[in-house]
Write a protein that holds these residues in place. Structure first.
Motif, PDB file in Angstrom:
ATOM      1  N   LEU A  20     -18.437 -29.378  97.197  1.00  0.00           N
ATOM      2  CA  LEU A  20     -17.583 -29.730  96.051  1.00  0.00           C
ATOM      3  C   LEU A  20     -16.572 -28.623  95.759  1.00  0.00           C
ATOM      4  CD1 LEU A  20     -16.771 -31.559  93.724  1.00  0.00           C
ATOM      5  CD2 LEU A  20     -18.642 -30.600  92.369  1.00  0.00           C
ATOM      6  N   TRP A  21     -17.031 -27.372  95.864  1.00  0.00           N
ATOM      7  CA  TRP A  21     -16.117 -26.247  95.593  1.00  0.00           C
ATOM      8  C   TRP A  21     -14.942 -26.267  96.564  1.00  0.00           C
ATOM      9  CZ3 TRP A  21     -14.208 -23.214  92.213  1.00  0.00           C
ATOM     10  CH2 TRP A  21     -13.511 -22.048  92.586  1.00  0.00           C
ATOM     11  N   ARG A  23     -13.751 -28.832  98.068  1.00  0.00           N
ATOM     12  CA  ARG A  23     -12.882 -29.964  97.702  1.00  0.00           C
ATOM     13  C   ARG A  23     -11.940 -29.582  96.567  1.00  0.00           C
ATOM     14  NH1 ARG A  23     -14.839 -35.442  98.282  1.00  0.00           N
ATOM     15  NH2 ARG A  23     -13.167 -35.883  96.784  1.00  0.00           N
ATOM     16  N   VAL A  24     -12.508 -28.926  95.546  1.00  0.00           N
ATOM     17  CA  VAL A  24     -11.692 -28.548  94.385  1.00  0.00           C
ATOM     18  C   VAL A  24     -10.645 -27.533  94.807  1.00  0.00           C
ATOM     19  CG1 VAL A  24     -11.748 -27.414  92.126  1.00  0.00           C
ATOM     20  CG2 VAL A  24     -13.507 -29.074  92.724  1.00  0.00           C
ATOM     21  N   ARG A  28      -6.647 -27.934  94.687  1.00  0.00           N
ATOM     22  CA  ARG A  28      -5.820 -27.006  93.886  1.00  0.00           C
ATOM     23  C   ARG A  28      -4.618 -26.536  94.685  1.00  0.00           C
ATOM     24  NH1 ARG A  28      -9.099 -22.127  91.612  1.00  0.00           N
ATOM     25  NH2 ARG A  28      -7.094 -21.571  90.747  1.00  0.00           N
ATOM     26  N   ARG A  31      -2.291 -29.448  94.760  1.00  0.00           N
ATOM     27  CA  ARG A  31      -1.718 -29.724  93.444  1.00  0.00           C
ATOM     28  C   ARG A  31      -1.741 -28.436  92.653  1.00  0.00           C
ATOM     29  NH1 ARG A  31      -4.405 -34.298  89.657  1.00  0.00           N
ATOM     30  NH2 ARG A  31      -5.499 -32.613  88.655  1.00  0.00           N
ATOM     31  N   GLN A  33      -1.694 -25.411  90.053  1.00  0.00           N
ATOM     32  CA  GLN A  33      -2.174 -25.389  88.678  1.00  0.00           C
ATOM     33  C   GLN A  33      -1.035 -25.642  87.701  1.00  0.00           C
ATOM     34  OE1 GLN A  33      -4.179 -21.827  87.636  1.00  0.00           O
ATOM     35  NE2 GLN A  33      -4.286 -22.327  85.482  1.00  0.00           N
ATOM     36  N   THR A  34      -1.272 -26.563  86.800  1.00  0.00           N
ATOM     37  CA  THR A  34      -0.282 -26.864  85.783  1.00  0.00           C
ATOM     38  C   THR A  34      -0.220 -25.719  84.786  1.00  0.00           C
ATOM     39  OG1 THR A  34      -0.838 -29.169  86.008  1.00  0.00           O
ATOM     40  CG2 THR A  34       0.405 -28.546  84.055  1.00  0.00           C
TER      41      THR A  34
ATOM     42  N   CYS B  43      -9.835 -18.142  82.489  1.00  0.00           N
ATOM     43  CA  CYS B  43      -9.225 -19.316  83.150  1.00  0.00           C
ATOM     44  C   CYS B  43      -7.805 -19.524  82.654  1.00  0.00           C
ATOM     45  CB  CYS B  43     -10.052 -20.572  82.875  1.00  0.00           C
ATOM     46  SG  CYS B  43     -11.627 -20.612  83.733  1.00  0.00           S
ATOM     47  N   GLY B  46      -5.425 -17.536  84.367  1.00  0.00           N
ATOM     48  CA  GLY B  46      -5.318 -17.796  85.795  1.00  0.00           C
ATOM     49  C   GLY B  46      -6.269 -16.965  86.637  1.00  0.00           C
ATOM     50  N   PHE B  51     -12.610 -19.042  86.831  1.00  0.00           N
ATOM     51  CA  PHE B  51     -12.718 -20.477  87.123  1.00  0.00           C
ATOM     52  C   PHE B  51     -13.934 -20.757  88.000  1.00  0.00           C
ATOM     53  CE2 PHE B  51     -11.515 -24.151  89.874  1.00  0.00           C
ATOM     54  CZ  PHE B  51     -11.679 -25.111  88.908  1.00  0.00           C
ATOM     55  N   PHE B  55     -16.931 -23.176  87.056  1.00  0.00           N
ATOM     56  CA  PHE B  55     -17.304 -24.243  87.993  1.00  0.00           C
ATOM     57  C   PHE B  55     -18.804 -24.196  88.285  1.00  0.00           C
ATOM     58  CE2 PHE B  55     -18.266 -25.390  92.379  1.00  0.00           C
ATOM     59  CZ  PHE B  55     -17.780 -26.675  92.458  1.00  0.00           C
ATOM     60  N   GLN B  81     -14.300 -33.691  91.401  1.00  0.00           N
ATOM     61  CA  GLN B  81     -13.102 -32.935  91.776  1.00  0.00           C
ATOM     62  C   GLN B  81     -11.987 -33.145  90.760  1.00  0.00           C
ATOM     63  OE1 GLN B  81     -11.487 -33.536  95.849  1.00  0.00           O
ATOM     64  NE2 GLN B  81      -9.537 -33.855  94.840  1.00  0.00           N
ATOM     65  N   ASP B  82     -11.782 -34.386  90.400  1.00  0.00           N
ATOM     66  CA  ASP B  82     -10.736 -34.717  89.427  1.00  0.00           C
ATOM     67  C   ASP B  82     -11.007 -34.030  88.087  1.00  0.00           C
ATOM     68  OD1 ASP B  82      -8.413 -36.307  88.669  1.00  0.00           O
ATOM     69  OD2 ASP B  82      -9.795 -37.404  87.399  1.00  0.00           O
ATOM     70  N   PHE B  84     -12.632 -31.203  87.501  1.00  0.00           N
ATOM     71  CA  PHE B  84     -12.363 -29.761  87.525  1.00  0.00           C
ATOM     72  C   PHE B  84     -10.864 -29.460  87.627  1.00  0.00           C
ATOM     73  CE2 PHE B  84     -16.925 -29.457  88.474  1.00  0.00           C
ATOM     74  CZ  PHE B  84     -17.266 -28.483  87.540  1.00  0.00           C
ATOM     75  N   LEU B  85     -10.135 -30.341  88.289  1.00  0.00           N
ATOM     76  CA  LEU B  85      -8.682 -30.143  88.322  1.00  0.00           C
ATOM     77  C   LEU B  85      -8.074 -30.361  86.938  1.00  0.00           C
ATOM     78  CD1 LEU B  85      -7.771 -31.841  91.714  1.00  0.00           C
ATOM     79  CD2 LEU B  85      -7.873 -29.410  91.202  1.00  0.00           C
ATOM     80  N   LYS B  86      -8.606 -31.378  86.228  1.00  0.00           N
ATOM     81  CA  LYS B  86      -8.136 -31.604  84.861  1.00  0.00           C
ATOM     82  C   LYS B  86      -8.516 -30.418  83.977  1.00  0.00           C
ATOM     83  CE  LYS B  86      -8.193 -36.647  84.701  1.00  0.00           C
ATOM     84  NZ  LYS B  86      -9.056 -37.813  84.399  1.00  0.00           N
ATOM     85  N   LEU B  88      -8.851 -27.380  84.792  1.00  0.00           N
ATOM     86  CA  LEU B  88      -7.974 -26.248  85.085  1.00  0.00           C
ATOM     87  C   LEU B  88      -6.593 -26.435  84.465  1.00  0.00           C
ATOM     88  CD1 LEU B  88      -8.331 -23.673  86.717  1.00  0.00           C
ATOM     89  CD2 LEU B  88      -7.331 -24.833  88.667  1.00  0.00           C
ATOM     90  N   SER B  89      -6.088 -27.661  84.541  1.00  0.00           N
ATOM     91  CA  SER B  89      -4.723 -27.884  84.052  1.00  0.00           C
ATOM     92  C   SER B  89      -4.666 -28.024  82.530  1.00  0.00           C
ATOM     93  CB  SER B  89      -4.129 -29.117  84.720  1.00  0.00           C
ATOM     94  OG  SER B  89      -4.848 -30.264  84.358  1.00  0.00           O
ATOM     95  N   ASP B  93      -5.404 -26.581  76.361  1.00  0.00           N
ATOM     96  CA  ASP B  93      -5.517 -27.497  75.223  1.00  0.00           C
ATOM     97  C   ASP B  93      -6.830 -27.324  74.471  1.00  0.00           C
ATOM     98  OD1 ASP B  93      -3.147 -28.521  76.058  1.00  0.00           O
ATOM     99  OD2 ASP B  93      -3.996 -30.266  77.055  1.00  0.00           O
TER     100      ASP B  93
END
Lengths: 176, 211
Positions: A20-21, A23-24, A28, A31, A33-34, B43, B46, B51, B55, B81-82, B84-86, B88-89, B93
């Motif tokens: 999983l790590w 994959r993340v 990243r 995509r 980081q925002t 986090c 950055g 992170f 995780f 996965q989705d 953890f990406l959310k 991070l971004s 908030d």
């Protein structure tokens, strides 16, 4: 009670797979980081200000001709708008077949571009003033996807995404 | 600041504060609010190690909810996965006066719903069956029966309506209270109780042919 204990057993927590790590991490990279919302707003404001500044700097030296656009699905209204803004008389059919869908028109520097959909693909009819002496010139295929002709002192150029759409695209003005 | 991760990350990890030299090293619990706040700050700046620590502290919870909700390991990986990406971004908030766990659970729930909207096919569980068959001979039958029961329940849970399924998963996989579930799914505790009650009845009815 029995149902709850069954659910506790069946829905017990599990350990996440080690991959999983990875994959993340790989996601990243794909995509980035925002950044924070404040930073995004600051960047957006900077871009807007830069665009405004650029337009102010450019405007005295180079006056782009005004572009006017009209989004409309009604052929009669669009024809009237084209006539009023450019003087061109484009003989659009009063009632279009279902396979032809008007999107709109935009006019600039003495020409008008009518955008529409023929079937499921884009088509464009460009109308401009014909050269002096050109009153009527028959249709000429350019490369299978575009055709040009002169009629009543106006040059028409029809462009389609696919040569197969040509017959269909003609129905913007012509009967079946 | 350097965050070092230890072997068992399910609920704890090792933090080392390093300002040129190691000043402290301690085992920390993910429920330790101060530590979580410090990691979240990392986090936001950055800090990749922060992170990773976050995780490791939450991956099992996130994956468990995703798996129990979707009933599909591949879908669970996508959902986790989705999430953890959310995380991070959107970490900027998060407001520290709120519970981080609840905030993260909301991200997981939203990812589960998003995944379902994408129209994912549900696949049967095979991992448990393979494990059972590979078990020592004397326990194979027992394990197979247990696995079969669990798979049947999981399959029936996976067919519940989303609003029933999510309360069942949060209740039985995470052991959350009605109040906690209410805060995550955005309804009253009474509604949670009602949905759980309704879900229990549906499960009873659908599982009764096998009893």
């Amino acid at each position: 009670m029995e149902m709850k204990s069954e659910l506790n057993l069946a829905l017990h927590p599990v350990t996440a797979p080690p991959e999983l790590w990875e994959r993340v991490q790989s996601a990243r990279v794909r995509r980035p980081q925002t950044t924070s919302r404040g930073f995004v707003w600051a960047m957006a404001a900077t871009v807007v200000l830069a665009a405004v500044a650029l337009s102010l700097v450019r405007s005295p030296a180079r006056q782009d001709p005004p572009l006017t656009a009209f989004h409309c699905q009604n052929p009669a209204q669009l024809r009237a708008w084209v006539k009023a803004n450019t003087g061109f008389n484009v003989p659009l059919r009063a009632a279009l077949p279902a396979s032809i869908q008007l999107i709109g028109a935009r006019a600039r520097e003495g020409r008008v571009e009518i955008a529409y959909r023929a079937g499921n693909r884009d088509a464009t009819l460009l109308v401009s003033r014909a050269n002096a002496g050109e009153v009527s010139v028959p249709h000429s295929q350019v490369n299978g996807k575009a055709s040009s002709w002169v009629m009543d002192g106006q040059r028409f150029t029809l462009a389609c995404n696919d040569s197969a759409d040509f017959q269909l695209a003609c129905k913007l003005c012509h009967l079946d | 600041m350097l965050w070092k991760t230890g072997k068992d990350f399910s609920r704890s990890f090792v933090q080392t504060k390093d300002h040129g030299a190691v000043t402290s090293s301690m085992v920390l619990d993910a429920n330790d609010r101060d530590v979580i706040e410090a990691i979240i700050d990392g986090c936001r700046r950055g800090d990749a190690d922060a992170f990773r620590a976050l995780f490791e502290a939450y991956k099992d919870r996130v994956y468990s909810i995703a798996l129990r909700y979707s009933g599909n390991p591949a879908a669970a990986m996508d959902i986790a996965q989705d999430t953890f990406l959310k995380l991070l971004s959107r970490i900027g908030d998060y407001r520290s006066e709120a519970s981080f766990d609840s905030w993260l659970y909301r991200l997981v729930v939203n990812s589960c719903i998003d995944d379902q909207r994408r129209g994912r096919r549900m696949a049967p569980f095979l991992d448990g069956l393979i494990d059972a068959v590979c078990a020592p001979a004397e326990s194979v039958l027992h394990k197979l029966m247990r696995t079969e029961t669990e798979q049947r329940i999981q399959a029936v849970v996976a067919k519940l309506a989303p609003e029933h399924r999510i309360v069942i998963v949060l209740r039985y996989t995470e052991g959350l209270s009605y109040d906690e579930i209410a805060g995550i799914v955005g309804c009253s505790p009474g509604t949670v109780a009602s949905r759980l009650n309704r879900a229990h009845k549906i499960l009873e009815r659908r599982l009764s042919p096998w009893k």
